[in-house]
Write a protein that holds these residues in place. Structure first.
Motif, PDB file in Angstrom:
ATOM      1  N   LYS A  17       0.814  -1.231   0.000  1.00 45.17           N
ATOM      2  CA  LYS A  17       0.000   0.000   0.000  1.00 45.17           C
ATOM      3  C   LYS A  17       0.842   1.275   0.000  1.00 45.17           C
ATOM      4  CE  LYS A  17      -0.516  -0.116   4.978  1.00 45.17           C
ATOM      5  NZ  LYS A  17       0.581  -1.108   5.071  1.00 45.17           N
ATOM      6  N   ARG A  40       4.250   5.013  14.362  1.00 47.57           N
ATOM      7  CA  ARG A  40       5.615   4.524  14.602  1.00 47.57           C
ATOM      8  C   ARG A  40       6.380   5.530  15.476  1.00 47.57           C
ATOM      9  NH1 ARG A  40       7.890   0.633  10.784  1.00 47.57           N
ATOM     10  NH2 ARG A  40       6.146  -0.400   9.768  1.00 47.57           N
ATOM     11  N   ARG A 145       8.394  -8.430   3.216  1.00 49.78           N
ATOM     12  CA  ARG A 145       8.990  -7.666   4.317  1.00 49.78           C
ATOM     13  C   ARG A 145      10.334  -8.272   4.711  1.00 49.78           C
ATOM     14  NH1 ARG A 145       6.228  -3.682   6.968  1.00 49.78           N
ATOM     15  NH2 ARG A 145       6.199  -3.011   4.825  1.00 49.78           N
ATOM     16  N   ARG A 168       0.473  -8.982  14.040  1.00 52.58           N
ATOM     17  CA  ARG A 168       0.099  -7.579  13.777  1.00 52.58           C
ATOM     18  C   ARG A 168      -1.279  -7.512  13.093  1.00 52.58           C
ATOM     19  NH1 ARG A 168       2.674  -2.980  11.228  1.00 52.58           N
ATOM     20  NH2 ARG A 168       4.451  -4.078  10.343  1.00 52.58           N
ATOM     21  N   ASP A 172      -4.316  -5.492  14.714  1.00 55.60           N
ATOM     22  CA  ASP A 172      -4.869  -4.334  13.995  1.00 55.60           C
ATOM     23  C   ASP A 172      -6.338  -4.542  13.625  1.00 55.60           C
ATOM     24  OD1 ASP A 172      -2.435  -3.095  14.199  1.00 55.60           O
ATOM     25  OD2 ASP A 172      -1.846  -3.397  12.113  1.00 55.60           O
ATOM     26  N   ARG A 175      -8.768  -4.769  17.221  1.00 53.15           N
ATOM     27  CA  ARG A 175      -8.909  -3.724  18.247  1.00 53.15           C
ATOM     28  C   ARG A 175     -10.277  -3.040  18.128  1.00 53.15           C
ATOM     29  NH1 ARG A 175      -4.486  -0.467  15.030  1.00 53.15           N
ATOM     30  NH2 ARG A 175      -5.837   0.516  13.514  1.00 53.15           N
TER      31      ARG A 175
HETATM   32  O1  CDP Z   1       4.068  -0.554   6.509  1.00 57.49           O
HETATM   33  P1  CDP Z   1       3.367  -1.347   7.556  1.00 57.49           P
HETATM   34  O2  CDP Z   1       1.991  -1.737   7.139  1.00 57.49           O
HETATM   35  O3  CDP Z   1       4.173  -2.472   8.109  1.00 57.49           O
HETATM   36  O4  CDP Z   1       3.185  -0.426   8.826  1.00 57.49           O
HETATM   37  P2  CDP Z   1       2.571   1.024   8.968  1.00 57.49           P
HETATM   38  O5  CDP Z   1       1.580   1.321   7.907  1.00 57.49           O
HETATM   39  O6  CDP Z   1       3.705   1.968   9.154  1.00 57.49           O
HETATM   40  O7  CDP Z   1       1.760   0.894  10.335  1.00 57.49           O
HETATM   41  C1  CDP Z   1       2.369   0.487  11.544  1.00 57.49           C
HETATM   42  C2  CDP Z   1       1.245   0.228  12.553  1.00 57.49           C
HETATM   43  O8  CDP Z   1       0.598   1.472  12.840  1.00 57.49           O
HETATM   44  C3  CDP Z   1       0.133  -0.680  12.058  1.00 57.49           C
HETATM   45  O9  CDP Z   1       0.381  -2.057  12.346  1.00 57.49           O
HETATM   46  C4  CDP Z   1      -1.097  -0.164  12.792  1.00 57.49           C
HETATM   47  O10 CDP Z   1      -1.240  -0.760  14.064  1.00 57.49           O
HETATM   48  C5  CDP Z   1      -0.797   1.305  13.007  1.00 57.49           C
HETATM   49  N1  CDP Z   1      -1.542   2.179  12.101  1.00 57.49           N
HETATM   50  C6  CDP Z   1      -2.869   2.447  12.414  1.00 57.49           C
HETATM   51  O11 CDP Z   1      -3.397   1.912  13.387  1.00 57.49           O
HETATM   52  N2  CDP Z   1      -3.591   3.299  11.650  1.00 57.49           N
HETATM   53  C7  CDP Z   1      -3.051   3.871  10.577  1.00 57.49           C
HETATM   54  N3  CDP Z   1      -3.790   4.729   9.858  1.00 57.49           N
HETATM   55  C8  CDP Z   1      -1.708   3.593  10.220  1.00 57.49           C
HETATM   56  C9  CDP Z   1      -0.989   2.723  10.997  1.00 57.49           C
END
Ligand code: CDP
Ligand code: CDP
Length: 216
Positions: A17, A40, A145, A168, A172, A175
């Motif tokens: 994404k 993060r 990843r 994860r 996610d 929740r």
């Molecule tokens: O790139 P990746 O999908 O690994 O991680 P990320 O998009 O940087 O998101 C890290 C974590 O932040 C996710 O596992 C979600 O728990 C949280 N997140 C969220 O809750 N809501 C968002 N709009 C973006 C991220």
């Protein structure tokens, strides 16, 4: 004036994404926000101040104090540790509330914007013109990843990576506060059998179809 082109890109970890959203932003000349970086940064801040990720009040404070304009290109933000910490603090309603206004303001820019995350199409920009939910099987995402981390010298086994991804996903999606869920009007893009070029082409076609619907 033509309507603002707001593009919401949601989906699980390593679905592609972020890459797709950044390329859509370049293609359409729109500002781009990777909202995962906000969570993060909050997670890392809690860790840096000696806090415990289970300490909801410390996470709330870190989210309220976050200066999004100063989110540096800190390499630590892209580590597995930061992703895990992000997903822990992202479950706290106070953290999500503290980060809401700045994300919604970003989405409201004249002309539009591209945002990627977990709740863009459902909570941040429910009226977005184009919504994509990008996914792939957990095994495919773990492989992607794992390759990314290996290429930057991080030593992690594929099995450990897959376990992280599954944990994860579960946290996610499970929740209570803004769970990761496909918006009812989002288009599902399964990239399991696509390379990144094919995935981007498919995403662009979805956006073009949404734009065409809005100009009818
Ligand atoms: O790139 P990746 O999908 O690994 O991680 P990320 O998009 O940087 O998101 C890290 C974590 O932040 C996710 O596992 C979600 O728990 C949280 N997140 C969220 O809750 N809501 C968002 N709009 C973006 C991220
Ligand atoms: O943002 P998110 O965590 O969903 O994923 P990403 O960081 O955009 O993509 C993770 C990795 O998978 C990157 O190295 C992408 O180039 C790669 N990828 C791929 O090889 N094929 C796809 N169809 C999508 C992503």
């Amino acid at each position: 004036m033509s309507p603002a082109l707001v593009i919401a890109v949601d989906g699980p970890a390593a679905s592609g994404k972020g890459t797709i959203a950044a390329r859509l932003a370049t293609t359409y000349g729109l500002p781009f926000l990777d909202t995962g970086l906000l969570y993060r940064a909050v997670g890392l801040e809690v860790l840096a101040t000696g806090g415990d990720l289970a300490d909801e009040a410390a996470a709330d404070r870190a989210a309220r104090a976050l200066d999004a304009d100063r989110l540096s290109q800190d390499a630590r933000l892209t580590t597995g540790e930061a992703g895990e910490a992000a997903s822990r603090v992202a479950g706290y309603p106070g953290v999500r509330a503290a980060l809401l206004d700045l994300q919604q303001a970003f989405a409201r820019q004249p002309g539009g914007a591209v945002l990627d995350g977990r709740d863009i199409g459902t909570v941040i920009a429910p009226d977005a013109m184009a919504k994509l939910f990008v996914t792939a099987t957990p095994e495919t995402r773990a492989r992607r990843r794992w390759r990314q981390l290996r290429d930057r010298g991080d030593d992690i086994s594929f099995e450990a990576m897959l376990a992280d991804i599954l944990k994860r996903d579960e946290r996610d999606a499970g929740r209570g506060s803004a769970p990761m869920i496909q918006a009812s009007d989002a288009v599902l893009l399964d990239t399991t059998d696509m390379d990144i070029e094919q995935a981007f082409d498919a995403a662009r076609r979805i956006v073009e179809a949404a734009r065409a619907r809005h100009t009818l």
